[in-house]
Design a protein around this motif. Sequence first.
Motif: not given
Length: 281
Positions: A219-226, A236-244
Amino acid sequence: MMANPSQWVEEALAGSVRALAKLITLVENEMPGSTEALQKLYPRTGRSYTIGITGPPGSGKSTLTDKITKELRRRNFTVGIVAVDPTSPFSGGALLGDRLRMQDVTSDEGVFVRSMATRGALGGLSRATAATIKILDAFGKDFILIETVGVGQDEVDIVRTADSTLLISVPGLGDEIQALKAGIMEIGDIFVVNKSDREGADRVVMELSLMLDLSPPSRGWRPQIVKTVGTLGTGIPELVEAICEHRRFLESGEGLKRKRNERAREEIIRLIEQEISKYVH
């Protein structure tokens, strides 16, 4: 414990953590008054954002849950944590390993941690998980983190329960992607390579990237890899940013609404099945 659900609902909505805990116990044990309590709370739900955290045992789910919570608290968000633990074969209760790893956040007034036993439920979640999420949502938590028990490839219930699902892998599991293939690989919105200070982390990232290249975006979202090192707080800040970022993606279209509609449908089906099972011996 004499059940007084109406009073507990009022006290919980007024901010009583004790009443909140009592309500969760009420629904977890399917005690009289639990349905009525949920009916009163339901109109106040829909504001929290739920994050599912899943992956094989030993991948560092509890440590990452702890660190994500701390990062969200630094951003002034309140957090509810539902840690689904294996069921004790002796008491039927939860083996509270997760609670031990989250001692820092349990003393934070802006965080509520609840450990729940699977009680034989397949799919990595307790049957009462969805009801507990609703209670924490009505209580006003900005984010609700659901850490699953870590059962491997069968653990797909989380995708029906969470808005964003983190799938954790670690180097050194042998054939890393083989260990997480099939159904469970299809549920991740964000892939987390934890313990990435170990040898082989870049290989895991490469294999995940190749796998995502072969799979069309859902549905248009390519999962990010962190990449993270949970024990050190690295990434962790990068992971939370990916969630946001995933949240913004869902909210920009119909994604979040669609997910929550599907969840409501699943919950209704599950409730019907539960009611029917009471009459089948």
